[in-house]
Design an enzyme around this catalytic site. Structure first.
Site, PDB file in Angstrom:
ATOM      1  N   ILE A   1       0.892  -1.218   0.160  1.00  0.00           N
ATOM      2  CA  ILE A   1      -0.176  -0.075  -0.038  1.00  0.00           C
ATOM      3  C   ILE A   1       0.858   1.182  -0.102  1.00  0.00           C
ATOM      4  CG2 ILE A   1      -1.929   1.387   1.101  1.00  0.00           C
ATOM      5  CD1 ILE A   1      -2.524  -1.247   2.645  1.00  0.00           C
TER       6      ILE A   1
ATOM      7  N   ASN B   1      -2.602   4.331  -3.354  1.00  0.00           N
ATOM      8  CA  ASN B   1      -3.635   5.011  -2.440  1.00  0.00           C
ATOM      9  C   ASN B   1      -2.782   6.533  -2.398  1.00  0.00           C
ATOM     10  OD1 ASN B   1      -5.136   6.055  -0.048  1.00  0.00           O
ATOM     11  ND2 ASN B   1      -3.223   5.941   0.727  1.00  0.00           N
TER      12      ASN B   1
ATOM     13  N   TYR C   1      -4.474  18.086 -10.051  1.00  0.00           N
ATOM     14  CA  TYR C   1      -5.050  17.113  -9.387  1.00  0.00           C
ATOM     15  C   TYR C   1      -6.190  16.264 -10.272  1.00  0.00           C
ATOM     16  CZ  TYR C   1      -7.283  14.344  -5.681  1.00  0.00           C
ATOM     17  OH  TYR C   1      -7.859  13.340  -4.812  1.00  0.00           O
TER      18      TYR C   1
ATOM     19  N   LYS D   1      -5.896  12.458 -11.605  1.00  0.00           N
ATOM     20  CA  LYS D   1      -6.817  11.409 -11.275  1.00  0.00           C
ATOM     21  C   LYS D   1      -7.658  10.999 -12.458  1.00  0.00           C
ATOM     22  CE  LYS D   1      -6.236  10.863  -6.858  1.00  0.00           C
ATOM     23  NZ  LYS D   1      -5.699   9.504  -6.435  1.00  0.00           N
TER      24      LYS D   1
ATOM     25  N   VAL E   1     -13.344  12.692   2.050  1.00  0.00           N
ATOM     26  CA  VAL E   1     -13.059  11.855   3.023  1.00  0.00           C
ATOM     27  C   VAL E   1     -12.213  12.622   3.989  1.00  0.00           C
ATOM     28  CG1 VAL E   1     -11.700   9.873   3.941  1.00  0.00           C
ATOM     29  CG2 VAL E   1     -12.876   9.569   1.417  1.00  0.00           C
TER      30      VAL E   1
ATOM     31  N   THR F   1      -9.458  13.858   5.440  1.00  0.00           N
ATOM     32  CA  THR F   1      -7.910  13.548   5.555  1.00  0.00           C
ATOM     33  C   THR F   1      -7.356  14.809   5.475  1.00  0.00           C
ATOM     34  OG1 THR F   1      -7.749  13.518   3.327  1.00  0.00           O
ATOM     35  CG2 THR F   1      -8.177  11.293   4.169  1.00  0.00           C
TER      36      THR F   1
END
Length: 218
Positions: A10, A79, A146, A150, A178, A180
């Site tokens: 990961i 990730n 970004y 993606k 999320v 974060t």
């Protein structure tokens, strides 16, 4: 002795979704290898691999072949990600651009290439998971690079599935908003540089942000 349920590599395990995934998969019996610059997790069945994903030379030198003896199924979870400098495109420096593309896209492509060459030819059950984003489909002012990175990741996953989907599990998951460090960075950015900031602030204030653990469990 701990019996492994499989193996998971990961990226970005120092915080957020990556850290949550590492903890959960480890608790389920997986042998987990966390790939990140810093290590914050110490437990049986977890090993840290120091790697700066913005350093493409270091990424190119990384080789999964030293892990060929691990238990399958073997998963590689891409990730790690960065928003970079949130600002309009012309205000970005070349380093700003390179950082986002290298961390979010180039390193993921190179590591996945190495992973598939290693485990895709070994007869082991294996798969690759990409943490994508809704930003792949919706242009966001101030976060253009970004969004680009993606969008490319989503197409990369689709291309891999078209080529190897019969023998390799390929998934690209968009987890939503999320809570974060990325979201904290967004909320602290000025409306001048990131015009949609108020939407994300309100989303947080209304308690709508998902937790990393919630996303990892799914």
């Amino acid at each position: 002795m701990r019996r492994s349920a499989g193996t998971a590599f990961i990226t970005g395990t120092s915080r957020g979704i990556g850290l949550a995934l590492a903890k959960i998969l480890n608790s389920l019996g997986y042998t987990v290898f966390g790939i990140s610059r810093t290590n914050v997790l110490k437990r049986e069945g977890y090993s840290h691999i120091p790697l700066d994903l913005s350093d493409i030379s270091a990424v190119c030198n990384f080789d999964f072949s030293r892990f060929k003896a691990v238990e399958d199924p073997v998963w590689f979870i891409n990730n790690a990600g960065t928003l970079g400098n949130l600002n309009y495109f012309k205000k970005l420096t070349r380093d700003d651009i390179f950082t986002v593309i290298n961390v979010n896209l180039t390193s993921a492509i190179l590591l996945t290439h190495n992973f598939l060459k290693c485990f895709g030819e070994e007869g082991k059950e294996h798969g690759v998971i990409f943490i994508g984003s809704g930003a792949a489909y919706h242009a966001i002012r101030g976060a253009g690079m970004y969004c680009v990175s993606k969008a490319a990741i989503h197409m990369f996953a689709s291309s891999l599935h078209a080529e190897y989907g019969k023998n390799t599990y390929i998934f690209c998951i968009s987890p939503g908003i999320v809570e974060t460090e990325m979201q904290k960075q967004i909320r602290e950015t000025s409306e001048i540089d990131f015009p949609d900031v108020e939407f994300y602030r309100k989303h947080f204030e209304e308690g709508k942000n998902k937790s990393p653990e919630e996303v990892a469990y799914k």
